[in-house]
Design a protein around this motif. Structure first.
Motif, mmCIF file in Angstrom:
data_model
loop_
_atom_site.group_PDB
_atom_site.id
_atom_site.type_symbol
_atom_site.label_atom_id
_atom_site.label_comp_id
_atom_site.label_asym_id
_atom_site.label_seq_id
_atom_site.Cartn_x
_atom_site.Cartn_y
_atom_site.Cartn_z
ATOM 1 N N ILE A 135 0.845 -1.201 0.000
ATOM 2 C CA ILE A 135 0.000 0.000 0.000
ATOM 3 C C ILE A 135 0.879 1.249 0.000
ATOM 4 C CG2 ILE A 135 -1.795 1.246 1.260
ATOM 5 C CD1 ILE A 135 -2.657 -1.457 2.418
ATOM 6 N N GLY A 136 1.904 1.238 0.865
ATOM 7 C CA GLY A 136 2.801 2.384 0.943
ATOM 8 C C GLY A 136 3.524 2.629 -0.355
ATOM 9 N N THR A 137 4.020 1.543 -0.984
ATOM 10 C CA THR A 137 4.713 1.698 -2.268
ATOM 11 C C THR A 137 3.795 2.310 -3.300
ATOM 12 O OG1 THR A 137 5.404 -0.525 -1.729
ATOM 13 C CG2 THR A 137 6.387 0.465 -3.642
ATOM 14 N N PHE A 138 2.562 1.784 -3.349
ATOM 15 C CA PHE A 138 1.601 2.271 -4.347
ATOM 16 C C PHE A 138 1.358 3.763 -4.161
ATOM 17 C CE2 PHE A 138 -3.041 2.647 -5.557
ATOM 18 C CZ PHE A 138 -2.790 2.722 -6.906
ATOM 19 N N ILE A 139 1.104 4.179 -2.912
ATOM 20 C CA ILE A 139 0.798 5.596 -2.677
ATOM 21 C C ILE A 139 2.000 6.469 -2.989
ATOM 22 C CG2 ILE A 139 0.165 7.288 -0.910
ATOM 23 C CD1 ILE A 139 -1.494 5.109 0.399
#
Lengths: 173, 401
Positions: B361-365
């Motif tokens: 999730i963090g990578t995507f954001i």
């Protein structure tokens, strides 16, 4: 069959026609229909026509098709006569989806064509009601329905002439 | 106001997004630090690679759509074609990141790069892969990667130069040239970049498995996302008083494309699944086995987010013309197609579940914030946002559906 009477105003230019439509809507004159030899952009908005509900009919027909296909296959394959095909489950939903899709398209396609004919009052053997043969060539027409009430006929024909109609006449079917 | 002004508040919002993503990523790392079930290294690589590949294909989809409409003599998109070009503006960065991945992490990503698989008699010897060695070898991979990525960038810069030239001194000759570029782009993207690119960079992560539909499936997925980004950007610019002559007819058109791309994606997703399910050949079903064990929630959620929700909400005409519905649905679709790319890549590398967590999730954001930043920055460089000197601009002004 009761006769239908129309007051027809013929125009030879689409801009004059659009202008006439605008004025007619402004003066609350109830047009019966407008005929053009080619699609004129923005004419529906100017006429304040309500949008067709044919799509809704199409959706309902499509849903009927999906349900028909699904229930027939489910009944035949899973309930009434289950057969083992290559070890697949009898309730083989993924294999039915293409057929359900085809039924959806078939039902909505055929259903929409029939609805379209019904809405436009078309059926095999119908006698064509041609307002004027030039409407398929180079003329545009605004028509007013005179069947029930022809009291404001002179008013309307005056309006049409003032808006630049090249010909104003009455037509009966 | 015909030049987009990339305001500092928009910049700081994106920078906050990037930092927020990094914080989520760090929390994810901390919670997984002592978890030995999966290699942390592989998880990070797989998640970052997913987002990079995703944005690469979104950029390619933008170039493809721009080429297709130009070649079809489309006129309605002229006012928003700079946005398409700006979405393609992330290509140089995603291509750079991809080359880094291929150079540094190829052994982590691609199982077939290990030389011991092809030595007969060694414990790792793989007969199936040995038979594919003529295609799956690093030399061929690198040659194709350089040619394909180079062509992608060349096409992007040719488009950019052509449209910028057209802003400065428009001529019919330049317009003819843009159609020539469009024709070349379509053929090269469809038969070169998309075909071999998906085989090499995504499908070869699972080297035993193959699907003939994978190519279109990837581009359909990226196209749906690209149209959602386009829609949201058009509305964003419109609400900030840019693009004065863009009206609901234009975003209705884009909405139709969102709907169509979602249906097309579903068609391919389902066809791929159904054929494999029906044939039931072990070497093919392994792909879905890996995705249904441990990743089944994401696997089925994918279908709900990308098909059921857009189909039911965007089918009505009014839904595409009032812009809030497509913005909400578009955001859902962008996340949904992230899950789609996630299921293409991560379950193969992080087997048996647990690959989806705060790291992803963090990578995507954070990475998508960077890419949006780059896109908007590219957009602000164009002096003529609505291409008001293009020969077809009148058609765009008077677009009506």
């Amino acid at each position: 069959m009761s006769t239908k009477k129309y007051l027809v105003g013929l125009f030879d230019d689409d801009h004059t026609l659009l202008h006439a439509i605008e004025n007619a809507v402004e003066q609350n004159m109830e047009m019966s229909d407008v005929y053009t030899p080619f699609p004129v952009h923005g004419i529906e908005d100017k006429m304040k026509m309500r949008r067709t509900k044919l799509h809704t009919a199409g959706f309902i027909f499509g849903l009927t098709g999906t349900i028909t296909a699904f229930s027939l296959m489910a009944f035949a394959n899973a309930v009434n006569y289950p057969i083992n095909f290559g070890g697949k489950p009898v309730f083989a939903l993924p294999a039915w989806i293409p057929i359900m899709f085809e039924f959806t398209v078939l039902f909505s396609g055929v259903g929409m064509v029939l609805t379209f004919y019904y809405l436009n009052n078309l059926y095999p053997g119908k006698k064509p009601e041609i307002i004027d043969p030039r409407l398929t060539d180079d003329m545009f027409a605004i028509t007013f329905d005179m069947t029930k009430d022809s009291s404001n006929k002179s008013n309307l024909s005056e309006f049409l002439k003032k808006e630049g109609a090249v010909e104003v006449f009455e037509k009966e079917f | 106001m015909n030049t987009y002004n990339f305001t500092s508040s928009a910049k700081s919002f994106l920078i906050k997004g990037f930092i927020g993503g990094l914080i989520l990523f760090a929390i994810g790392l901390a919670t997984k630090w002592n978890d030995t079930s999966h290699s942390l290294n592989t998880q990070i690589i797989a998640n970052v690679y997913t987002v990079v590949i995703y944005s690469f294909w979104v950029g390619v989809a933008a170039m493809f759509f721009l080429s297709a409409t130009t070649l079809a003599l489309g006129g309605w998109h002229i006012q928003i074609q700079k946005i398409l070009l700006a979405i393609g503006g992330t290509l140089p960065f995603s291509v750079g990141l991809m080359i880094i991945f291929f150079a540094v992490f190829s052994h982590d990503l691609f199982h077939w790069t290990h030389a011991s698989l092809y030595i007969e008699g060694s414990p790792d010897f793989d007969e199936v892969l040995a038979s594919k060695h003529d295609y799956l070898n690093p030399t061929r991979f690198w040659a194709f990667a350089i040619v394909l990525l180079g062509t992608t960038l060349a096409l992007y810069f040719m488009w950019k130069k052509n449209l910028t030239d057209m802003d400065e001194n428009p001529s019919v000759k330049l317009f003819d040239k843009s159609r020539a570029i469009a024709a070349a782009s379509i053929v090269i993207i469809a038969m070169g970049i998309n075909t071999f690119g998906t085989w090499d960079w995504t499908m070869s992560i699972q080297p035993h498995w193959y699907s003939t539909m994978f190519t279109w499936y990837t581009l359909a997925s990226a196209s749906a996302t690209m149209f959602c980004i386009l829609y949201i950007t058009v509305i964003y610019l419109k609400r900030n008083d840019y693009l004065p002559r863009v009206n609901e007819n234009h975003w209705h058109n884009v909405g139709i494309y969102i709907f169509a791309a979602s249906i097309f994606w579903t068609y391919l997703w389902f066809s791929q699944y159904m054929l494999i399910w029906y044939a039931n050949i072990p070497e093919e079903t392994i792909y879905f086995t890996k995705r249904m064990n441990g990743y089944s929630e994401i696997f089925y959620l994918n279908l709900i987010l990308n098909f059921v929700i857009p189909f039911l909400t965007l089918i009505k005409r009014d839904a595409k013309r009032n812009y809030w519905t497509p913005i909400i649905i578009g955001s859902i679709i962008i996340v949904g197609h992230y899950f789609d790319f996630f299921t293409m890549i991560v379950p193969e590398l992080v087997e048996g579940g647990g690959g989806f967590n705060l790291i992803g999730i963090g990578t995507f954001i954070s990475i998508s914030s960077i890419f949006v930043y780059i896109s908007l920055n590219t957009l602000s460089k164009y002096t003529d946002l609505e291409s008001s000197t293009h020969p077809y601009i009148r058609e765009s002004y008077e677009n009506q559906i």
